[in-house]
Design a protein around this motif. Structure first.
Motif, PDB file in Angstrom:
ATOM      1  N   LEU A  44       0.833  -1.203   0.000  1.00  0.00           N
ATOM      2  CA  LEU A  44       0.000   0.000   0.000  1.00  0.00           C
ATOM      3  C   LEU A  44       0.871   1.258   0.000  1.00  0.00           C
ATOM      4  O   LEU A  44       0.585   2.218  -0.728  1.00  0.00           O
ATOM      5  CB  LEU A  44      -0.928  -0.008   1.212  1.00  0.00           C
ATOM      6  CG  LEU A  44      -2.050  -1.050   1.187  1.00  0.00           C
ATOM      7  CD1 LEU A  44      -2.727  -1.150   2.555  1.00  0.00           C
ATOM      8  CD2 LEU A  44      -3.084  -0.718   0.112  1.00  0.00           C
ATOM      9  N   ALA A  45       1.930   1.263   0.813  1.00  0.00           N
ATOM     10  CA  ALA A  45       2.810   2.425   0.865  1.00  0.00           C
ATOM     11  C   ALA A  45       3.568   2.607  -0.442  1.00  0.00           C
ATOM     12  O   ALA A  45       3.750   3.731  -0.921  1.00  0.00           O
ATOM     13  CB  ALA A  45       3.790   2.285   2.035  1.00  0.00           C
ATOM     14  N   ALA A  46       4.002   1.494  -1.033  1.00  0.00           N
ATOM     15  CA  ALA A  46       4.692   1.582  -2.323  1.00  0.00           C
ATOM     16  C   ALA A  46       3.764   2.125  -3.395  1.00  0.00           C
ATOM     17  O   ALA A  46       4.215   2.741  -4.366  1.00  0.00           O
ATOM     18  CB  ALA A  46       5.224   0.208  -2.731  1.00  0.00           C
ATOM     19  N   GLY A  47       2.475   1.922  -3.222  1.00  0.00           N
ATOM     20  CA  GLY A  47       1.497   2.448  -4.160  1.00  0.00           C
ATOM     21  C   GLY A  47       1.083   3.873  -3.874  1.00  0.00           C
ATOM     22  O   GLY A  47       0.148   4.380  -4.494  1.00  0.00           O
ATOM     23  N   GLY A  48       1.753   4.517  -2.908  1.00  0.00           N
ATOM     24  CA  GLY A  48       1.486   5.922  -2.641  1.00  0.00           C
ATOM     25  C   GLY A  48       0.540   6.194  -1.499  1.00  0.00           C
ATOM     26  O   GLY A  48       0.181   7.355  -1.257  1.00  0.00           O
ATOM     27  N   GLN A  49       0.146   5.159  -0.762  1.00  0.00           N
ATOM     28  CA  GLN A  49      -0.770   5.358   0.352  1.00  0.00           C
ATOM     29  C   GLN A  49      -0.004   5.612   1.645  1.00  0.00           C
ATOM     30  O   GLN A  49       0.964   4.912   1.954  1.00  0.00           O
ATOM     31  CB  GLN A  49      -1.662   4.127   0.541  1.00  0.00           C
ATOM     32  CG  GLN A  49      -2.557   3.840  -0.643  1.00  0.00           C
ATOM     33  CD  GLN A  49      -3.531   4.969  -0.906  1.00  0.00           C
ATOM     34  OE1 GLN A  49      -4.245   5.421  -0.019  1.00  0.00           O
ATOM     35  NE2 GLN A  49      -3.566   5.431  -2.140  1.00  0.00           N
ATOM     36  N   CYS A  50      -0.423   6.610   2.399  1.00  0.00           N
ATOM     37  CA  CYS A  50       0.142   6.855   3.721  1.00  0.00           C
ATOM     38  C   CYS A  50      -0.467   5.836   4.697  1.00  0.00           C
ATOM     39  O   CYS A  50      -1.689   5.654   4.734  1.00  0.00           O
ATOM     40  CB  CYS A  50      -0.182   8.277   4.170  1.00  0.00           C
ATOM     41  SG  CYS A  50       0.480   8.712   5.789  1.00  0.00           S
ATOM     42  N   ILE A  51       0.372   5.167   5.475  1.00  0.00           N
ATOM     43  CA  ILE A  51      -0.086   4.155   6.424  1.00  0.00           C
ATOM     44  C   ILE A  51      -0.226   4.796   7.797  1.00  0.00           C
ATOM     45  O   ILE A  51       0.727   5.346   8.356  1.00  0.00           O
ATOM     46  CB  ILE A  51       0.889   2.966   6.495  1.00  0.00           C
ATOM     47  CG1 ILE A  51       1.055   2.339   5.105  1.00  0.00           C
ATOM     48  CG2 ILE A  51       0.405   1.935   7.507  1.00  0.00           C
ATOM     49  CD1 ILE A  51      -0.224   1.805   4.489  1.00  0.00           C
ATOM     50  N   ILE A  52      -1.432   4.718   8.354  1.00  0.00           N
ATOM     51  CA  ILE A  52      -1.752   5.354   9.629  1.00  0.00           C
ATOM     52  C   ILE A  52      -2.029   4.261  10.656  1.00  0.00           C
ATOM     53  O   ILE A  52      -2.808   3.348  10.398  1.00  0.00           O
ATOM     54  CB  ILE A  52      -2.989   6.257   9.482  1.00  0.00           C
ATOM     55  CG1 ILE A  52      -2.760   7.298   8.379  1.00  0.00           C
ATOM     56  CG2 ILE A  52      -3.327   6.944  10.806  1.00  0.00           C
ATOM     57  CD1 ILE A  52      -4.031   7.918   7.844  1.00  0.00           C
ATOM     58  N   SER A  53      -1.375   4.353  11.808  1.00  0.00           N
ATOM     59  CA  SER A  53      -1.624   3.365  12.851  1.00  0.00           C
ATOM     60  C   SER A  53      -1.293   3.978  14.210  1.00  0.00           C
ATOM     61  O   SER A  53      -1.088   5.186  14.314  1.00  0.00           O
ATOM     62  CB  SER A  53      -0.828   2.082  12.590  1.00  0.00           C
ATOM     63  OG  SER A  53      -1.371   1.004  13.318  1.00  0.00           O
ATOM     64  N   GLY A  54      -1.231   3.122  15.249  1.00  0.00           N
ATOM     65  CA  GLY A  54      -1.155   3.639  16.604  1.00  0.00           C
ATOM     66  C   GLY A  54       0.100   3.333  17.386  1.00  0.00           C
ATOM     67  O   GLY A  54       0.131   3.550  18.596  1.00  0.00           O
ATOM     68  N   LEU A  55       1.151   2.804  16.749  1.00  0.00           N
ATOM     69  CA  LEU A  55       2.443   2.542  17.370  1.00  0.00           C
ATOM     70  C   LEU A  55       2.386   1.487  18.476  1.00  0.00           C
ATOM     71  O   LEU A  55       3.317   1.336  19.249  1.00  0.00           O
ATOM     72  CB  LEU A  55       3.072   3.843  17.911  1.00  0.00           C
ATOM     73  CG  LEU A  55       4.562   3.823  18.259  1.00  0.00           C
ATOM     74  CD1 LEU A  55       5.416   3.451  17.079  1.00  0.00           C
ATOM     75  CD2 LEU A  55       5.011   5.141  18.839  1.00  0.00           C
ATOM     76  N   ALA A  56       1.291   0.754  18.582  1.00  0.00           N
ATOM     77  CA  ALA A  56       1.212  -0.307  19.584  1.00  0.00           C
ATOM     78  C   ALA A  56       2.025  -1.505  19.123  1.00  0.00           C
ATOM     79  O   ALA A  56       2.438  -1.601  17.963  1.00  0.00           O
ATOM     80  CB  ALA A  56      -0.246  -0.707  19.813  1.00  0.00           C
ATOM     81  N   LEU A  57       2.244  -2.444  20.047  1.00  0.00           N
ATOM     82  CA  LEU A  57       2.883  -3.697  19.679  1.00  0.00           C
ATOM     83  C   LEU A  57       1.981  -4.468  18.714  1.00  0.00           C
ATOM     84  O   LEU A  57       0.795  -4.181  18.591  1.00  0.00           O
ATOM     85  CB  LEU A  57       3.142  -4.534  20.933  1.00  0.00           C
ATOM     86  CG  LEU A  57       4.090  -3.940  21.980  1.00  0.00           C
ATOM     87  CD1 LEU A  57       4.134  -4.830  23.218  1.00  0.00           C
ATOM     88  CD2 LEU A  57       5.493  -3.743  21.405  1.00  0.00           C
TER      89      LEU A  57
END
Length: 359
Positions: A138-151
């Protein structure tokens, strides 16, 4: 009023205990900018929020304000308010946008409408592999990856994006000057350098359990869609998915083994109408960006020369006793072969004397 004085007024409004986000927004709607609230005086403010006006005018957060101003004056650190042009436009669409955001890294990334990826902190090796693979593509396709830094799934999603020099946003449940969990320190530093970390909580805020569900609305709010990779039926990831649906975002879920506890949350979402996905293109096609990805993670297909043990293992978690029954071989014969596959990164050992393939 200078920019520093204006920011100080925003900090004064948001750093007083007992004056929460809903109250802050009510006051802003009545008086405009924070300086207008304080200029109106105690009696006028009391007409809007009652006795809580005394908290606003009797509290003195001067030390916290000064600390915030110094923090925001450091390279790579900013505080963005609802009145700033750099405030994330996507968050203006949700019902309860935070009045201030503490930002480490590149604030421009907060304008990227990417894909949120969430899931279990106690993810399986297969779940970690899947999350990293989806995030990479997804990131290679130009999408920003959003998450919460959890384990677990969160960290895997961030790592996948960074691995292909993609964009990633970490929305955290502590102050932006803290790193939690400590095991993700190196990952957090990489995100701050190459992506962005954002928090609505005042500097110094420790890891408090009820803050993490609260930050989930920002994870979903920044995104075009939310992908749940692995989740138990009562997982906080399902809270994020529910918030995404309320905010008009797409919800995606990856199915798993019917025997896996961390797949049941995804199955629950799919029953409720979430879109079942098997590849990154499933997501991008739904969002109108199908052509961005040329390669993608896909369901594994058996190779012509696949070892009989892998065929017997299948694609879900499998107990050693079940492998003995499926193959007709003793555990003494199977364990060395399983160890070889594990050392080769093909199979992972799970708790409870179970095994699962990783590809």
């Amino acid at each position: 009023m200078s920019d520093t004085d204006s920011l100080a007024a925003w900090l004064r409004l948001t750093l007083i205990p007992g004056i929460g986000g809903e109250t802050q927004r009510k006051l802003l709607a009545a008086f405009g900018l924070p300086e207008g609230i304080f200029a109106a005086g105690r009696l006028e403010v009391r007409r809007i929020i009652g006795d809580r006006a005394d908290l606003l005018f009797d509290s003195d957060p001067a030390a916290a304000i000064e600390h915030g101003l110094k923090w925001a004056g450091q390279p790579g650190q900013t505080i963005t308010t609802l009145a700033d042009t750099g405030y994330p436009k996507a968050l203006l669409e949700i019902a309860d946008p935070p009045c201030v955001l503490y930002v480490r890294g590149n604030p421009a990334l907060l304008q990227q409408r990417g894909i949120a990826m969430v899931g279990s902190r106690n993810a399986t090796p297969q779940g970690i592999h899947t999350a990293e693979s989806f995030a990479r593509h997804l990131a290679a396709g130009g999408q920003c990856i959003i998450s919460g830094l959890a384990l677990g799934i969160d960290a895997a999603a961030h790592r996948g994006a960074l691995a292909v020099h993609g964009q990633t946003v970490a929305v955290i449940g502590t102050g932006a000057d803290r790193i939690y969990p400590a095991r993700n320190k190196e990952l957090a530093l990489s995100i701050a350098e190459r992506g962005v970390i954002v928090s609505e909580f005042p500097l110094g805020t420790p890891a408090v359990a009820h803050n993490f569900p609260r930050r989930n609305r920002i994870i979903s709010g920044l995104a075009r869609g939310v992908l749940v990779v692995e989740a138990a039926p009562e997982s906080g990831s399902l809270i994020t998915a529910g918030l995404a649906a309320e905010q008009g975002r797409e919800v995606f879920a990856i199915p798993g083994s019917i025997h896996s506890p961390v797949a049941r949350g995804c199955h629950k979402l799919i029953k409720q109408g979430a879109k079942l996905v098997e590849t990154a293109s499933d997501i991008l096609e739904e969002l109108g960006n199908y052509d961005l990805v040329t390669t993608e993670p896909a369901a594994a297909t058996p190779a012509a020369d696949e070892p009989p043990l892998l065929a017997a293992l299948g694609h879900g978690p499998c107990a050693l006793d079940d492998l003995v029954e499926r193959t007709g071989q003793s555990a003494d014969l199977l364990l060395p072969e399983l160890l070889t596959l594990e050392l080769g990164g093909i199979v992972a050992t799970l708790p409870g004397n179970r095994y699962q393939r990783l590809a």
